[in-house]
Write a protein that holds these residues in place. Sequence first.
Motif, PDB file in Angstrom:
ATOM      1  N   CYS A   1       3.364  -5.138 -19.425  1.00  0.00           N
ATOM      2  CA  CYS A   1       2.706  -5.393 -18.146  1.00  0.00           C
ATOM      3  C   CYS A   1       3.394  -4.547 -17.076  1.00  0.00           C
ATOM      4  O   CYS A   1       4.594  -4.654 -16.869  1.00  0.00           O
ATOM      5  CB  CYS A   1       2.780  -6.871 -17.783  1.00  0.00           C
ATOM      6  SG  CYS A   1       1.949  -7.227 -16.218  1.00  0.00           S
ATOM      7  N   GLU A   2       2.614  -3.707 -16.421  1.00  0.00           N
ATOM      8  CA  GLU A   2       3.192  -2.773 -15.439  1.00  0.00           C
ATOM      9  C   GLU A   2       3.219  -3.345 -14.035  1.00  0.00           C
ATOM     10  O   GLU A   2       3.721  -2.713 -13.121  1.00  0.00           O
ATOM     11  CB  GLU A   2       2.396  -1.469 -15.446  1.00  0.00           C
ATOM     12  CG  GLU A   2       2.556  -0.726 -16.748  1.00  0.00           C
ATOM     13  CD  GLU A   2       1.758   0.559 -16.802  1.00  0.00           C
ATOM     14  OE1 GLU A   2       0.747   0.670 -16.101  1.00  0.00           O
ATOM     15  OE2 GLU A   2       2.157   1.443 -17.575  1.00  0.00           O
ATOM     16  N   GLY A   3       2.648  -4.504 -13.872  1.00  0.00           N
ATOM     17  CA  GLY A   3       2.699  -5.108 -12.541  1.00  0.00           C
ATOM     18  C   GLY A   3       1.553  -6.059 -12.324  1.00  0.00           C
ATOM     19  O   GLY A   3       0.523  -5.983 -13.003  1.00  0.00           O
ATOM     20  N   ILE A   4       1.767  -6.967 -11.394  1.00  0.00           N
ATOM     21  CA  ILE A   4       0.744  -7.934 -11.018  1.00  0.00           C
ATOM     22  C   ILE A   4       0.522  -7.779  -9.526  1.00  0.00           C
ATOM     23  O   ILE A   4       1.485  -7.638  -8.765  1.00  0.00           O
ATOM     24  CB  ILE A   4       1.185  -9.361 -11.400  1.00  0.00           C
ATOM     25  CG1 ILE A   4       1.220  -9.452 -12.933  1.00  0.00           C
ATOM     26  CG2 ILE A   4       0.254 -10.415 -10.796  1.00  0.00           C
ATOM     27  CD1 ILE A   4       1.425 -10.813 -13.516  1.00  0.00           C
ATOM     28  N   GLU A   5      -0.717  -7.717  -9.131  1.00  0.00           N
ATOM     29  CA  GLU A   5      -1.034  -7.464  -7.728  1.00  0.00           C
ATOM     30  C   GLU A   5      -2.245  -8.287  -7.340  1.00  0.00           C
ATOM     31  O   GLU A   5      -3.207  -8.364  -8.087  1.00  0.00           O
ATOM     32  CB  GLU A   5      -1.337  -5.967  -7.564  1.00  0.00           C
ATOM     33  CG  GLU A   5      -1.614  -5.557  -6.125  1.00  0.00           C
ATOM     34  CD  GLU A   5      -1.929  -4.057  -5.992  1.00  0.00           C
ATOM     35  OE1 GLU A   5      -1.597  -3.282  -6.912  1.00  0.00           O
ATOM     36  OE2 GLU A   5      -2.536  -3.689  -4.974  1.00  0.00           O
ATOM     37  N   GLU A   6      -2.171  -8.904  -6.172  1.00  0.00           N
ATOM     38  CA  GLU A   6      -3.328  -9.634  -5.673  1.00  0.00           C
ATOM     39  C   GLU A   6      -4.141  -8.711  -4.773  1.00  0.00           C
ATOM     40  O   GLU A   6      -3.585  -8.019  -3.925  1.00  0.00           O
ATOM     41  CB  GLU A   6      -2.875 -10.877  -4.894  1.00  0.00           C
ATOM     42  CG  GLU A   6      -4.048 -11.759  -4.543  1.00  0.00           C
ATOM     43  CD  GLU A   6      -3.651 -13.177  -4.128  1.00  0.00           C
ATOM     44  OE1 GLU A   6      -2.524 -13.611  -4.480  1.00  0.00           O
ATOM     45  OE2 GLU A   6      -4.458 -13.814  -3.453  1.00  0.00           O
ATOM     46  N   VAL A   7      -5.457  -8.659  -5.015  1.00  0.00           N
ATOM     47  CA  VAL A   7      -6.334  -7.852  -4.167  1.00  0.00           C
ATOM     48  C   VAL A   7      -7.208  -8.833  -3.390  1.00  0.00           C
ATOM     49  O   VAL A   7      -8.201  -9.358  -3.910  1.00  0.00           O
ATOM     50  CB  VAL A   7      -7.199  -6.875  -4.993  1.00  0.00           C
ATOM     51  CG1 VAL A   7      -8.028  -5.977  -4.075  1.00  0.00           C
ATOM     52  CG2 VAL A   7      -6.317  -6.021  -5.902  1.00  0.00           C
ATOM     53  N   ALA A   8      -6.795  -9.101  -2.148  1.00  0.00           N
ATOM     54  CA  ALA A   8      -7.443 -10.149  -1.357  1.00  0.00           C
ATOM     55  C   ALA A   8      -8.933  -9.868  -1.177  1.00  0.00           C
ATOM     56  O   ALA A   8      -9.768 -10.764  -1.281  1.00  0.00           O
ATOM     57  CB  ALA A   8      -6.755 -10.274  -0.006  1.00  0.00           C
ATOM     58  N   GLU A   9      -9.254  -8.609  -0.925  1.00  0.00           N
ATOM     59  CA  GLU A   9     -10.651  -8.281  -0.635  1.00  0.00           C
ATOM     60  C   GLU A   9     -11.569  -8.583  -1.826  1.00  0.00           C
ATOM     61  O   GLU A   9     -12.724  -8.940  -1.651  1.00  0.00           O
ATOM     62  CB  GLU A   9     -10.755  -6.807  -0.237  1.00  0.00           C
ATOM     63  CG  GLU A   9     -12.109  -6.475   0.353  1.00  0.00           C
ATOM     64  CD  GLU A   9     -12.215  -5.040   0.858  1.00  0.00           C
ATOM     65  OE1 GLU A   9     -11.239  -4.532   1.413  1.00  0.00           O
ATOM     66  OE2 GLU A   9     -13.297  -4.465   0.687  1.00  0.00           O
TER      67      GLU A   9
END
Length: 142
Positions: A30-38
């Motif tokens: 897993c290279e990262g976790i990111e929240e995309v609010a839009e």
Amino acid sequence: MLKKIDHIGIAVKSLDAAVPYYENALGLKCEGIEEVAEQKVKTAFFSLGGVHIELLEPTSPDSPIAKFLEKNPHGGVHHLAFESSDIRGELAHLKEKGVALINEEPKIGAHAKQIAFLHPKSTMGVLTEICQDGEGGCSCGH
Ligand code: ZN
């Protein structure tokens, strides 16, 4: 011009449940976790052979991913993303070819990429995303 398949978007009910399958069974990192609010999603990224896999967990009941999961309760392939070197030119070209666009203007997605979706009614049922790297490739000054 399209350059390559950038990523495959996969809807999941829970990243906590899905990430271990990709890490432990498939052996990907897993290279990262990111929240995309839009987009009302939380994403986890994996990469294999230059193609990314983007797991998408809804963060709200009115997220497009939540709606997809209502129809596909086990999750599944949600969209295919092509990288373009010129997203605006690509969208203009597709529109000229009669392809229905969901986003006439690029929006900002994960990794600050510019993204726009094409309508599945014009793409043989495959929700298709066009994306362009946020760094460098943009001529609008952002
Ligand atoms: Zn995507």
